[in-house]
Scaffold this active site. Structure first.
Site, PDB file in Angstrom:
ATOM      1  N   CYS A 112       0.794  -1.231   0.000  1.00  0.00           N
ATOM      2  CA  CYS A 112       0.000   0.000   0.000  1.00  0.00           C
ATOM      3  C   CYS A 112       0.824   1.277   0.000  1.00  0.00           C
ATOM      4  O   CYS A 112       0.281   2.356  -0.206  1.00  0.00           O
ATOM      5  CB  CYS A 112      -0.950   0.009   1.195  1.00  0.00           C
ATOM      6  N   HIS A 366      -9.271   2.886  -2.229  1.00  0.00           N
ATOM      7  CA  HIS A 366      -7.844   2.646  -1.983  1.00  0.00           C
ATOM      8  C   HIS A 366      -7.251   1.795  -3.104  1.00  0.00           C
ATOM      9  O   HIS A 366      -6.986   0.607  -2.919  1.00  0.00           O
ATOM     10  CB  HIS A 366      -7.712   1.961  -0.623  1.00  0.00           C
ATOM     11  N   CYS A 394      -0.311   2.203   6.461  1.00  0.00           N
ATOM     12  CA  CYS A 394       0.168   0.893   6.899  1.00  0.00           C
ATOM     13  C   CYS A 394       0.488   0.070   5.661  1.00  0.00           C
ATOM     14  O   CYS A 394       0.071   0.396   4.553  1.00  0.00           O
ATOM     15  CB  CYS A 394      -0.869   0.191   7.774  1.00  0.00           C
TER      16      CYS A 394
END
Length: 408
Positions: A112, A366, A394
């Site tokens: 991510c 996302h 994270c």
């Protein structure tokens, strides 16, 4: 002599003053834009792949910035779900968009944080003198890749029972349940946080707050009869009005716990990019300078509670820059899940009014490899000249990243 030392100490700039200073070798931000974020599987990008999204976006990026593509010496694009992180097709997308083959290319995958790692990669190359101008970003089509079995890691059978290996294979939703359980973050608090994200994002869409950061691009959708239709995508598809903690509270947990589709980030598609230059080059060429990249830090955390990553990465980047939480004017912490974002923000004592001002990934979506670059496109318009921003997220398998930038 003591008096001279005292005067010298008084004249020496503090960390914040030092960061705000302008030097010829600074890494500056010339432009930061993104696509609108499409809903996964049923949104406007559902029938096109990441390389299509990236090609169309980069065409518009070059047009909007009026950048001479021959100045771009390296391109770094973050991606998580494509095979080899899109190394082949995203290089092709750059060429198809008009970036010359003389510009090198690197595909970046640190889950991510991939978009942020792309920014860090280009910035560090400028800092060390490898290049003077580079393009960093991310592109992701979760619609076409999210359920692809080829994406799943294949572990050597000799390590299949290794306890540490198993921790790295825990599904992200379960790691969030671990965070919620270990740190006593109730379902009610998660739903309240998620509802605020939806409400802030819906308000931002309605007011046109995102228009300055979004580049409208072409997409193609396939009709039920097999015909194709060309459309223009210019508005985020995730935010919706009227979401309340009570309405979210009616959703069934995705696992045996408190994580739901309403208090977790959305599966999404999109692209974003940041144009970085050495300050002296930007000034010599007359390009606008909208910000300065300062530093990025990444910290490791236990894989089974990977969502706490920002709670460790943020203090690390603050320590390395000499800044404090009070020095930061706006925080963009990725909302992979409500529980992990809540925990991380509270551990670092982030004021609520400074956090994700226009909502976050719970409402917006996302697209995994895009998020780090998207945060730059989002945070820069929220900052006034001379203010400092911090982005963080994270990272699956147990990490967190955070970066500092200055608005100019």
């Amino acid at each position: 002599m003591d008096r001279l030392n005292q005067l010298s100490g008084q004249l020496k700039p503090n960390a914040k003053q030092s960061i705000l200073q302008k030097n010829p070798d600074d890494v500056v931000i010339v432009a930061a834009y993104r696509t609108a974020i499409g809903k996964g599987f049923k949104g406007s990008f559902r029938n096109v792949h990441s390389e299509f999204i990236l090609t169309e976006f980069l065409k518009e990026f070059i047009k909007k910035t009026n950048i001479d593509p021959s100045l771009i010496e390296d391109v770094a694009i973050g991606n998580v779900l494509n095979q080899a992180a899109g190394a082949t097709e995203h290089r092709g997308a750059c060429l198809a968009a008009g970036i010359p083959y003389t510009a090198a290319f690197i595909a970046v995958n640190r889950f991510c944080s991939s978009g942020l790692m792309a920014i860090s990669d280009i910035a560090n190359k400028i800092k060390t003198g490898e290049i003077e101008c580079g393009l960093a970003g991310g592109a992701e089509s979760m619609s076409t890749n999210y359920r692809d079995p080829r994406v799943a890691p294949r572990i050597d059978p000799h390590l299949a029972d290794d306890a540490q290996m198993e921790k790295c294979l825990i599904p992200m939703g379960i790691t969030n349940e671990n965070v919620a359980n270990q740190f006593n973050i109730s379902r009610e608090r998660q739903d309240e946080f998620a509802a605020k994200s939806y409400n802030k994002a819906a308000k931002a869409v309605a007011s046109g707050a995102f228009k300055s950061e979004i580049l409208p691009i072409r997409s193609i959708i396939r009709n039920s009869d097999g015909t194709e239709k060309e459309i223009i995508v210019d508005t985020d598809e995730g935010p919706r009005e009227g979401v309340t903690a009570e309405s979210l509270g009616k959703l069934r947990p995705a696992f045996d716990g408190t994580t739901t589709a309403g208090n977790a980030s959305q599966v999404s598609d999109g692209a974003a990019a940041v144009l970085l230059m050495k300050r002296s080059l930007a000034e010599a060429k007359g390009y606008p300078i909208i910000g300065k990249y300062v530093l990025c830090s990444t910290a490791g955390v236990p894989p089974e509670i990977m969502g706490v990553g920002p709670a460790f990465a943020i203090p690390e980047v603050l320590k390395r820059t000499g800044l404090t939480v009070d020095d930061i004017d706006v925080f963009e912490i990725n909302e992979a899940f409500a529980a992990q974002c809540l925990y991380s923000a509270e551990q670092v004592n982030v004021p609520e009014e400074k956090l994700n001002i226009n909502g976050g990934a719970i409402a917006l979506g996302h697209p995994l490899g895009e998020t780090g670059a998207r945060q730059y496109a989002t945070i820069i318009p929220l900052l006034k000249p001379g203010q400092i921003g911090l982005t963080s997220m994270c990272i699956g398998s147990g990490m967190g990243s955070a970066s500092i930038l200055v608005r100019e």
